[in-house]
Design a protein around this motif. Structure first.
Motif, PDB file in Angstrom:
ATOM      1  N   VAL A 282     -13.543   0.612  -3.387  1.00 31.60           N
ATOM      2  CA  VAL A 282     -12.760  -0.185  -2.446  1.00 31.60           C
ATOM      3  C   VAL A 282     -11.319   0.300  -2.379  1.00 31.60           C
ATOM      4  O   VAL A 282     -10.840   1.044  -3.232  1.00 31.60           O
ATOM      5  CB  VAL A 282     -12.775  -1.682  -2.840  1.00 31.60           C
ATOM      6  CG1 VAL A 282     -14.174  -2.274  -2.703  1.00 31.60           C
ATOM      7  CG2 VAL A 282     -12.219  -1.882  -4.242  1.00 31.60           C
ATOM      8  N   ALA A 283     -10.647  -0.172  -1.331  1.00 30.55           N
ATOM      9  CA  ALA A 283      -9.206   0.034  -1.180  1.00 30.55           C
ATOM     10  C   ALA A 283      -8.538  -1.334  -1.125  1.00 30.55           C
ATOM     11  O   ALA A 283      -9.186  -2.354  -0.864  1.00 30.55           O
ATOM     12  CB  ALA A 283      -8.901   0.824   0.087  1.00 30.55           C
ATOM     13  N   ALA A 284      -7.233  -1.348  -1.364  1.00 28.61           N
ATOM     14  CA  ALA A 284      -6.434  -2.569  -1.284  1.00 28.61           C
ATOM     15  C   ALA A 284      -5.014  -2.177  -0.905  1.00 28.61           C
ATOM     16  O   ALA A 284      -4.628  -1.003  -1.063  1.00 28.61           O
ATOM     17  CB  ALA A 284      -6.452  -3.316  -2.616  1.00 28.61           C
ATOM     18  N   PRO A 285      -4.214  -3.124  -0.404  1.00 28.64           N
ATOM     19  CA  PRO A 285      -2.836  -2.794  -0.041  1.00 28.64           C
ATOM     20  C   PRO A 285      -2.116  -2.086  -1.179  1.00 28.64           C
ATOM     21  O   PRO A 285      -2.066  -2.587  -2.311  1.00 28.64           O
ATOM     22  CB  PRO A 285      -2.229  -4.171   0.253  1.00 28.64           C
ATOM     23  CG  PRO A 285      -3.388  -4.964   0.778  1.00 28.64           C
ATOM     24  CD  PRO A 285      -4.552  -4.515  -0.048  1.00 28.64           C
ATOM     25  N   GLY A 286      -1.561  -0.913  -0.868  1.00 30.81           N
ATOM     26  CA  GLY A 286      -0.992  -0.065  -1.899  1.00 30.81           C
ATOM     27  C   GLY A 286       0.507  -0.160  -2.060  1.00 30.81           C
ATOM     28  O   GLY A 286       1.076   0.574  -2.870  1.00 30.81           O
ATOM     29  N   CYS A 287       1.171  -1.031  -1.309  1.00 28.92           N
ATOM     30  CA  CYS A 287       2.597  -1.287  -1.491  1.00 28.92           C
ATOM     31  C   CYS A 287       2.802  -2.796  -1.508  1.00 28.92           C
ATOM     32  O   CYS A 287       2.428  -3.485  -0.547  1.00 28.92           O
ATOM     33  CB  CYS A 287       3.434  -0.655  -0.374  1.00 28.92           C
ATOM     34  SG  CYS A 287       3.741   1.114  -0.589  1.00 28.92           S
ATOM     35  N   ASN A 288       3.369  -3.309  -2.574  1.00 32.80           N
ATOM     36  CA  ASN A 288       3.553  -4.749  -2.726  1.00 32.80           C
ATOM     37  C   ASN A 288       4.900  -5.044  -3.357  1.00 32.80           C
ATOM     38  O   ASN A 288       5.363  -4.312  -4.232  1.00 32.80           O
ATOM     39  CB  ASN A 288       2.454  -5.333  -3.624  1.00 32.80           C
ATOM     40  CG  ASN A 288       1.079  -5.221  -3.000  1.00 32.80           C
ATOM     41  OD1 ASN A 288       0.749  -5.938  -2.080  1.00 32.80           O
ATOM     42  ND2 ASN A 288       0.270  -4.282  -3.506  1.00 32.80           N
ATOM     43  N   ILE A 289       5.534  -6.122  -2.904  1.00 27.69           N
ATOM     44  CA  ILE A 289       6.728  -6.588  -3.579  1.00 27.69           C
ATOM     45  C   ILE A 289       6.291  -7.177  -4.904  1.00 27.69           C
ATOM     46  O   ILE A 289       5.235  -7.805  -5.003  1.00 27.69           O
ATOM     47  CB  ILE A 289       7.481  -7.621  -2.716  1.00 27.69           C
ATOM     48  CG1 ILE A 289       8.878  -7.865  -3.261  1.00 27.69           C
ATOM     49  CG2 ILE A 289       6.718  -8.902  -2.585  1.00 27.69           C
ATOM     50  CD1 ILE A 289       9.772  -8.662  -2.338  1.00 27.69           C
ATOM     51  N   ALA A 290       7.065  -6.921  -5.960  1.00 31.49           N
ATOM     52  CA  ALA A 290       6.620  -7.316  -7.296  1.00 31.49           C
ATOM     53  C   ALA A 290       7.816  -7.619  -8.188  1.00 31.49           C
ATOM     54  O   ALA A 290       8.904  -7.076  -8.002  1.00 31.49           O
ATOM     55  CB  ALA A 290       5.779  -6.202  -7.921  1.00 31.49           C
ATOM     56  N   PRO A 291       7.627  -8.479  -9.197  1.00 27.25           N
ATOM     57  CA  PRO A 291       8.712  -8.761 -10.145  1.00 27.25           C
ATOM     58  C   PRO A 291       8.984  -7.558 -11.030  1.00 27.25           C
ATOM     59  O   PRO A 291       8.107  -6.724 -11.259  1.00 27.25           O
ATOM     60  CB  PRO A 291       8.169  -9.942 -10.958  1.00 27.25           C
ATOM     61  CG  PRO A 291       6.688  -9.826 -10.856  1.00 27.25           C
ATOM     62  CD  PRO A 291       6.412  -9.249  -9.502  1.00 27.25           C
ATOM     63  N   VAL A 298      11.013  -5.476  -7.018  1.00 30.13           N
ATOM     64  CA  VAL A 298      10.985  -4.089  -6.564  1.00 30.13           C
ATOM     65  C   VAL A 298       9.921  -3.909  -5.499  1.00 30.13           C
ATOM     66  O   VAL A 298       8.997  -4.720  -5.364  1.00 30.13           O
ATOM     67  CB  VAL A 298      10.687  -3.111  -7.732  1.00 30.13           C
ATOM     68  CG1 VAL A 298      11.816  -3.085  -8.729  1.00 30.13           C
ATOM     69  CG2 VAL A 298       9.373  -3.469  -8.402  1.00 30.13           C
ATOM     70  N   ASN A 299      10.064  -2.848  -4.737  1.00 24.64           N
ATOM     71  CA  ASN A 299       8.988  -2.381  -3.873  1.00 24.64           C
ATOM     72  C   ASN A 299       8.066  -1.516  -4.735  1.00 24.64           C
ATOM     73  O   ASN A 299       8.472  -0.480  -5.248  1.00 24.64           O
ATOM     74  CB  ASN A 299       9.533  -1.542  -2.714  1.00 24.64           C
ATOM     75  CG  ASN A 299      10.289  -2.390  -1.716  1.00 24.64           C
ATOM     76  OD1 ASN A 299       9.981  -3.563  -1.525  1.00 24.64           O
ATOM     77  ND2 ASN A 299      11.295  -1.798  -1.086  1.00 24.64           N
ATOM     78  N   PHE A 300       6.836  -1.931  -4.897  1.00 25.39           N
ATOM     79  CA  PHE A 300       5.913  -1.338  -5.869  1.00 25.39           C
ATOM     80  C   PHE A 300       4.782  -0.671  -5.105  1.00 25.39           C
ATOM     81  O   PHE A 300       3.977  -1.339  -4.452  1.00 25.39           O
ATOM     82  CB  PHE A 300       5.398  -2.461  -6.765  1.00 25.39           C
ATOM     83  CG  PHE A 300       4.526  -2.033  -7.911  1.00 25.39           C
ATOM     84  CD1 PHE A 300       4.743  -0.852  -8.599  1.00 25.39           C
ATOM     85  CD2 PHE A 300       3.479  -2.843  -8.318  1.00 25.39           C
ATOM     86  CE1 PHE A 300       3.943  -0.481  -9.663  1.00 25.39           C
ATOM     87  CE2 PHE A 300       2.676  -2.497  -9.382  1.00 25.39           C
ATOM     88  CZ  PHE A 300       2.907  -1.310 -10.055  1.00 25.39           C
ATOM     89  N   CYS A 301       4.710   0.673  -5.150  1.00 25.80           N
ATOM     90  CA  CYS A 301       3.710   1.415  -4.388  1.00 25.80           C
ATOM     91  C   CYS A 301       2.885   2.318  -5.292  1.00 25.80           C
ATOM     92  O   CYS A 301       3.384   2.835  -6.288  1.00 25.80           O
ATOM     93  CB  CYS A 301       4.383   2.273  -3.316  1.00 25.80           C
ATOM     94  SG  CYS A 301       5.123   1.336  -1.965  1.00 25.80           S
ATOM     95  N   GLY A 302       1.639   2.528  -4.907  1.00 26.51           N
ATOM     96  CA  GLY A 302       0.728   3.368  -5.660  1.00 26.51           C
ATOM     97  C   GLY A 302      -0.596   2.660  -5.855  1.00 26.51           C
ATOM     98  O   GLY A 302      -0.736   1.468  -5.557  1.00 26.51           O
ATOM     99  N   THR A 303      -1.590   3.382  -6.351  1.00 27.73           N
ATOM    100  CA  THR A 303      -2.844   2.696  -6.670  1.00 27.73           C
ATOM    101  C   THR A 303      -2.639   1.735  -7.832  1.00 27.73           C
ATOM    102  O   THR A 303      -3.443   0.826  -8.042  1.00 27.73           O
ATOM    103  CB  THR A 303      -3.965   3.698  -6.985  1.00 27.73           C
ATOM    104  OG1 THR A 303      -3.549   4.594  -8.021  1.00 27.73           O
ATOM    105  CG2 THR A 303      -4.335   4.503  -5.747  1.00 27.73           C
TER     106      THR A 303
END
Length: 514
Positions: A282-291, A298-303
Motif C-alpha cells: 500500500v501507499a499512504a500520504p508521504g508528507c505530514n505535519i508532525a510534532p 515540522v513538515n515531515f516527508c518520506g516513507t
C-alpha cells in the motif's frame, strides 16, 4: 547496486533447540566472542568479536554442530528524505484517507497500544501528553526511551497526536496509546538485533500495532524470526518501504507479515523518492505535519511519514473492533485501498473503508472538531549519515524448463457451495546440483501458500517466491528448514531454490486456506 552494510564485529548466533547452556558458553568462548545481548524468546545471542576476526568467527560458529545459524548483524536506519520547504496550509493527508469520516465511528481507544520502533518519543510535547505508555530503550539498555533526534516523536505524532485540543495537528488514532521502543540512536542509526529485541518486547507488553519507520538493505534470520514471533502473537506490523526511488527490497518492510508502505502525494501519485513495486502492498500520504522536539512542529516527508498513517488506521480499526485478528485488519486495509496504478500492489489506504470492511460504522454524530489552525512550521533537517539503499535480489536464476506442480483437484460434486476447500499439499524431493531449481504452483485459490524447504546437508540455501508478474514477493535464506508463508491470489507462482552445493532436499508446498 549498493553493498550491504553490517555492524562491525557484531554477530547473531542461534543454537539448536535443546543445546545445554554449558555447551553454548563453550562454543561462544571457543570462537572468542563476547556476549552483548540475548534476544528472548528467540534465543538469539548477540555477540561481538574483535576487529579482524569476524569471518573466522563466522566460519568456526557455522561448523559447530550445536549452532543452528550464525549471521552478521545488518545495519538499519530511518527513512526520512530531504523535506519539502513549503509551508502547509492544511493537513491534506488525513483528509485524503478520509480519517474524519472514520472518526465518526471511533477516535481510537487507550486500550489499543501502538508501539513506535524509532528514536524514542518526547512525551512532554503538548500534543503527546497523556498519550505515551512505558516503553524501553534498546540503545542504552534502560527503561527511559527519550527522543534525542525528533524522528520518533514525529512518527508518533502522525499516529496518535492528541486531537480536538485547539493546538497542533490531528493524529490518525488520537485516543490510542503510544509505546516508545528506542532502537535508533541520535543519528537515526541502529541494528537489526535491536529492532528484533524491540519487536519481541513490544508484543510481549501488549502492543497490538507495530510502526517501524526504518529499514535496511540486508535481511537477517534473527529479524525474520522476530517478525514471525510478533505475527504469531497477532500484532499488525507496518514498516516504511524506503526512499531510494527503486523497486529494491527493504527490511523489515519486505518480510512476510509486514505491511510495507510507499509515500504518495495529494494526487495519489508516488513521490519520486519513494520505493515501489508489487512487493509494497500500500501507499499512504508521504508528507505530514508532525510534532518535534521542544514543543515544535515540522513538515515531515518520506516513507517514514507514510508508514505511521497506516499504523494509525490499524489502531482505529482495532479500536472499533478489538477482537479483530491481524489477518482481518490486514485484509481490510488491502481490500479497501484506493487503486493508484501499478506502483504498489493494492493502492492508497482509506481509513473510512477499512473500518467499514470490518463492520465498524458511525454510531452517533461525531463532536465538532477544532481542526488545526495553519501555522508556520520549520522543515525537519535531513539526515547527517548517507542513506543506506536497500539491496535488490540479483536475478541469477538460470533459464531452465519450469516444473509445474499438479493443480488442486476439483471439488467433489457433493461439496457445499462456498465451503472452504481442504488445503492441498505437494511434496517434492530431489538433489541440488549447484544451479537454481524452479517450480510452478497454481493457479491457486484465494488463501495462503506455505513453502517449507529442508536440506540437512546444505549450509546455506535461498528460497524465493515470485508472482505471475515476475515480482519477488518473499525471500528467506540461511540454514534449513526454511519456511515462507504468503497470502495467495488466484494466479500462478514460481518457487526458486538457490544454493551452491550438491545436497538432497525436500520441498513441501501447502496451498489453500490457512
Amino acid at each position: 547496486m549498493p553493498e550491504p552494510e553490517f555492524v562491525q564485529g557484531r554477530l547473531l548466533v542461534k543454537f539448536v533447540d535443546g543445546t545445554q547452556p554449558w555447551l553454548e558458553r563453550k562454543v561462544l568462548a571457543d570462537a572468542e566472542t563476547q556476549l552483548e545481548l540475548t534476544v528472548r524468546p528467540l534465543d538469539v545471542y548477540v555477540v561481538d568479536v574483535r576487529r579482524g576476526r569476524t569471518l573466522d568467527a563466522i566460519e568456526e560458529l557455522a561448523e559447530a554442530p550445536a549452532v543452528e545459524y550464525v549471521e552478521r548483524d545488518a545495519a538499519v536506519q530511518s527513512f526520512t528524505t530531504t523535506p519539502n520547504d513549503t509551508l502547509w496550509e492544511q493537513q491534506w493527508g488525513p483528509m485524503l484517507v478520509r480519517a474524519p469520516t472514520a472518526w465518526d465511528a471511533t477516535m481510537g481507544s487507550p486500550g489499543i497500544i501502538v508501539a513506535v520502533l524509532d528514536t524514542g518519543i518526547d512525551s512532554t510535547h503538548p500534543d503527546l501528553q497523556d498519550a505515551v505508555v512505558p516503553g524501553y530503550d534498546f540503545v542504552e539498555g534502560d527503561a527511559f526511551p527519550t527522543d534525542d533526534n525528533g524522528h520518533g516523536t514525529a512518527t508518533a505524532g502522525v499516529i496518535g497526536a492528541r486531537t480536538n485540543n485547539s493546538r497542533g495537528q490531528a493524529g490518525l488514532c488520537w485516543r490510542c496509546s503510544l509505546m516508545p521502543i528506542k532502537v535508533l540512536n541520535a543519528n537515526r542509526s541502529g541494528t537489526t538485533s535491536a529492532v528484533a529485541a524491540g519487536l519481541v518486547w513490544a508484543v510481549d507488553h501488549g502492543a497490538r500495532v507495530i510502526s517501524m519507520s526504518l529499514g535496511g538493505s540486508e535481511p537477517t534470520r534473527t529479524l525474520a524470526e522476530a517478525v514471525d514471533y510478533a505475527v504469531r502473537k497477532g500484532a499488525v506490523l507496518v514498516a516504511a518501504a524506503g526512499n531510494e526511488s527503486s523497486q529494491n527490497l527493504s527490511y523489515p518492510a519486505a518480510y512476510v507479515g509486514v505491511i510495507g508502505v510507499a509515500g504518495s502525494d495529494q494526487k495519489d501519485v508516488l513521490y519520486s523518492w519513494s520505493n515501489y513495486g508489487s512487493w509494497v502492498p500500500v501507499a499512504a500520504p508521504g508528507c505530514n505535519i508532525a510534532p518535534f522536539l521542544r514543543g515544535e512542529y515540522v513538515n515531515f516527508c518520506g516513507t517514514s511519514a507514510a508508514a505511521p498513517v497506516v499504523a494509525g488506521i490499524a489502531g482505529l480499526a482495532l479500536s472499533g473492533r478489538p477482537l479483530a485478528t491481524r489477518t482481518e485488519v490486514e485484509n481490510a486495509l488491502f481490500r479497501s485501498a484506493n487503486p493508484i496504478g501499478t506502483s504498489v500492489r493494492y493502492g492508497r489506504v482509506n481509513a473510512e473503508l477499512t473500518l467499514a470492511a470490518l463492520g465498524v460504522k458511525p454510531t452517533s454524530p461525531a463532536p465538532a472538531l477544532s481542526l488545526p489552525v495553519p501555522v508556520p512550521v520549520p522543515a525537519l533537517a535531513p539526515p547527517v549519515p548517507a542513506p543506506v539503499a536497500p539491496t535488490a535480489i540479483p536475478d541469477r536464476h538460470a533459464p531452465q524448463p519450469e516444473r509445474p506442480l499438479p493443480d488442486p483437484p476439483p471439488a467433489a460434486s457433493g461439496q457445499t457451495p462456498g465451503r472452504t476447500p481442504s488445503p492441498q499439499v505437494t511434496t517434492i524431493r530431489g538433489t541440488l546440483g549447484g544451479s537454481p531449481l524452479r517450480f510452478v504452483v497454481g493457479p491457486l485459490r484465494h488463501g495462503r501458500l506455505i513453502a517449507t524447504l529442508t536440506a540437512p546437508r546444505a549450509r546455506t540455501l535461498m528460497l524465493t517466491l515470485v508472482d505471475a508478474r515476475g515480482a519477488r514477493v518473499a525471500r528467506i535464506s540461511g540454514r534449513t528448514p526454511l519456511r515462507l508463508s504468503h497470502p495467495a491470489l488466484p494466479e500462478r507462482y514460481r518457487v526458486f531454490i538457490s544454493g551452491s552445493v550438491r545436497a538432497p532436499f525436500t520441498l513441501r508446498l501447502r496451498t489453500g486456506r490457512s
